[in-house]
Design an enzyme around this catalytic site. Structure first.
Site, PDB file in Angstrom:
ATOM      1  N   GLU A 179       5.985   5.610 -13.252  1.00  9.09           N
ATOM      2  CA  GLU A 179       5.238   6.478 -12.326  1.00  9.09           C
ATOM      3  C   GLU A 179       5.493   7.942 -12.664  1.00  9.09           C
ATOM      4  O   GLU A 179       6.477   8.531 -12.213  1.00  9.09           O
ATOM      5  CB  GLU A 179       5.649   6.197 -10.870  1.00  9.09           C
ATOM      6  CG  GLU A 179       4.882   7.069  -9.870  1.00  9.09           C
ATOM      7  CD  GLU A 179       5.228   6.802  -8.413  1.00  9.09           C
ATOM      8  OE1 GLU A 179       6.108   5.958  -8.151  1.00  9.09           O
ATOM      9  OE2 GLU A 179       4.638   7.449  -7.539  1.00  9.09           O
ATOM     10  N   LYS A 221       1.743   3.731 -12.929  1.00 12.46           N
ATOM     11  CA  LYS A 221       1.425   4.170 -11.560  1.00 12.46           C
ATOM     12  C   LYS A 221       1.141   5.668 -11.621  1.00 12.46           C
ATOM     13  O   LYS A 221       2.064   6.497 -11.497  1.00 12.46           O
ATOM     14  CB  LYS A 221       2.589   3.856 -10.603  1.00 12.46           C
ATOM     15  CG  LYS A 221       2.363   4.358  -9.183  1.00 12.46           C
ATOM     16  CD  LYS A 221       3.270   3.677  -8.178  1.00 12.46           C
ATOM     17  CE  LYS A 221       3.149   4.330  -6.813  1.00 12.46           C
ATOM     18  NZ  LYS A 221       3.748   3.561  -5.741  1.00 12.46           N
TER      19      LYS A 221
HETATM   20  C1  5MM Z   1       6.867   5.148  -0.502  1.00 21.74           C
HETATM   21  O1  5MM Z   1       7.315   6.369  -1.043  1.00 21.74           O
HETATM   22  C2  5MM Z   1       7.992   6.258  -2.294  1.00 21.74           C
HETATM   23  C3  5MM Z   1       9.388   6.740  -2.211  1.00 21.74           C
HETATM   24  O2  5MM Z   1       9.512   8.097  -2.095  1.00 21.74           O
HETATM   25  P1  5MM Z   1      10.991   8.777  -1.941  1.00 21.74           P
HETATM   26  O3  5MM Z   1      11.885   8.252  -3.010  1.00 21.74           O
HETATM   27  O4  5MM Z   1      10.669  10.227  -2.126  1.00 21.74           O
HETATM   28  O5  5MM Z   1      11.482   8.471  -0.592  1.00 21.74           O
HETATM   29  C4  5MM Z   1       7.150   6.934  -3.377  1.00 21.74           C
HETATM   30  O6  5MM Z   1       7.777   6.951  -4.623  1.00 21.74           O
HETATM   31  C5  5MM Z   1       5.891   6.145  -3.486  1.00 21.74           C
HETATM   32  O7  5MM Z   1       6.170   4.851  -3.956  1.00 21.74           O
HETATM   33  C6  5MM Z   1       4.856   6.749  -4.411  1.00 21.74           C
HETATM   34  O8  5MM Z   1       4.899   8.135  -4.489  1.00 21.74           O
HETATM   35  C7  5MM Z   1       3.485   6.367  -3.900  1.00 21.74           C
HETATM   36  O9  5MM Z   1       3.422   6.635  -2.518  1.00 21.74           O
HETATM   37  P2  5MM Z   1       2.185   7.447  -1.950  1.00 21.74           P
HETATM   38  O10 5MM Z   1       2.514   7.719  -0.520  1.00 21.74           O
HETATM   39  O11 5MM Z   1       2.057   8.680  -2.794  1.00 21.74           O
HETATM   40  O12 5MM Z   1       1.019   6.484  -2.136  1.00 21.74           O
END
Ligand code: 5MM
Length: 341
Positions: A179, A221
């Site tokens: 990602e 991702k």
């Molecule tokens: C769910 O959020 C994930 C974890 O974030 P932190 O480590 O900052 O707490 C994040 O990595 C998430 O899996 C991805 O960014 C995709 O989430 P979004 O909300 O952007 O779809």
């Protein structure tokens, strides 16, 4: 299910299903719970996630896998059943976030480097035993053109870390989700997002080749290509689709197992409309689906608000968003379906 990496990766993006990103770290889930007035404790986090994993309509029809946080993969449901078993019983694959978060990159103000490689081989072996068959590592690339962010050093260091992580995952029999998130928080226009994402993906695949990562056993991702939030512009789904696919055709090998987008702060409906527009202009060399955190969870979080009495309503809200994104992954979503709901 087959344990071959390429089969696991294929299952993660098959049949219009997508991934539920439920891997918020403790700090992030607290921020989400603050919004709905719920105290973040081990039990409230468990209750919330159990509510989603037991939403059988959503899970069995639309969700191929769940990205978990370290705490969650070790937790049991209120009745003592391991949460991992509930996910598996729905037919979805358990996955695990293994990065330790984005930290300031020394000597490059505004840039970050994602940490977590130390001890990763041992942690992956433990997660495999706990049932994880895929993992996730998120690199964060911010954009602030006036400040020279991101630097080439940041893009290169993050791509190198992603490649080392991916190779270790495959050694452990775990599919790596790579990602490289180019943030949409800035004031940049869509063409800057395109250029920075292009530099990031180009470097990422150079590093993955160099690390001998088997691309068929990986999932990308990525962010979609769109204007930054502070630009005052909202890119249309057609523009997002055209630029995102043009970029991927230039930079993303056809051999990879699939693509599962992050939502990145888009509204629920934007994230669905953009994914739909991307698939509607197919066929493409890769299967493109969702791996959403906020765009799948904002509605059920609000509906749940920490109350057991709201579980059914929250599960229905989750099922609706998962259904809409399932249709978008097939290029069959229409805005009228939202109004009807
Ligand atoms: C769910 O959020 C994930 C974890 O974030 P932190 O480590 O900052 O707490 C994040 O990595 C998430 O899996 C991805 O960014 C995709 O989430 P979004 O909300 O952007 O779809």
């Amino acid at each position: 299910m087959s344990e071959r990496l390429e089969d696991i990766a294929a299952a993660m993006v098959a049949d219009g299903k997508g991934l539920l990103a439920a891997d918020e770290s403790s700090g992030t889930i607290k921020k989400r719970f603050d919004v709905i007035g719920v105290e973040s404790t081990a039990d409230s986090r468990r209750d919330y996630r159990e509510m989603m994993f037991r939403a059988s309509d959503a899970m069995t029809k639309y969700i191929s896998g769940v990205i978990l946080y370290d705490e969650t993969i070790h937790q049991n449901a209120a009745d003592g059943t391991p949460l991992v078993d509930i996910i598996k019983a729905s037919g979805a694959i358990p996955g695990i976030k293994v990065d330790a978060g984005a930290k300031p990159l020394a000597a490059f103000p505004g840039d970050t480097i994602t940490e977590g490689l130390d001890g990763l081989r041992e942690r992956l072996a433990e997660y495999y035993k706990l049932g994880a068959r895929f993992a996730k590592w998120r690199a964060v690339i911010d954009i602030d053109v006036a400040k020279g962010v991101p630097s080439a050093t940041s893009i290169g260091s993050n791509a190198h870390a992603l490649a080392r992580y991916a190779a270790l995952c495959q050694e452990a029999g775990i599919v790596p989700i790579v990602e490289p998130e180019v943030l949409m928080d800035g004031a940049h226009d869509i063409d800057i997002c395109y250029e920075i994402s292009k530099a990031t993906l180009t470097k990422l695949y150079t590093e993955l080749y160099a690390a001998r990562v088997v691309l068929e056993g990986t999932i990308l991702k990525p962010n979609m290509i769109l204007a930054g939030k502070k630009s005052g512009k909202v890119s249309s789904p057609d523009e997002v689709a055209e630029k995102t696919i043009k970029l991927f055709r230039e930079t993303v090998p056809a051999a990879i197992g699939g693509i599962a987008f992050l939502s990145g702060g888009q509204t629920d409906e934007q994230a669905t409309a953009n994914l739909n527009a991307i698939n509607a202009i197919g066929p493409h060399p890769w299967t493109l689906t969702f791996s959403y955190g906020r765009a799948l969870q904002a509605a059920p979080q609000k509906a749940w608000s920490g109350k057991a009495a709201n579980v059914a309503a929250a599960q229905a809200a989750f099922a609706h968003r998962a259904h809409m994104n399932h249709l978008a992954a097939l290029g069959q979503w229409q805005p009228t379906l939202e109004q009807a709901a």
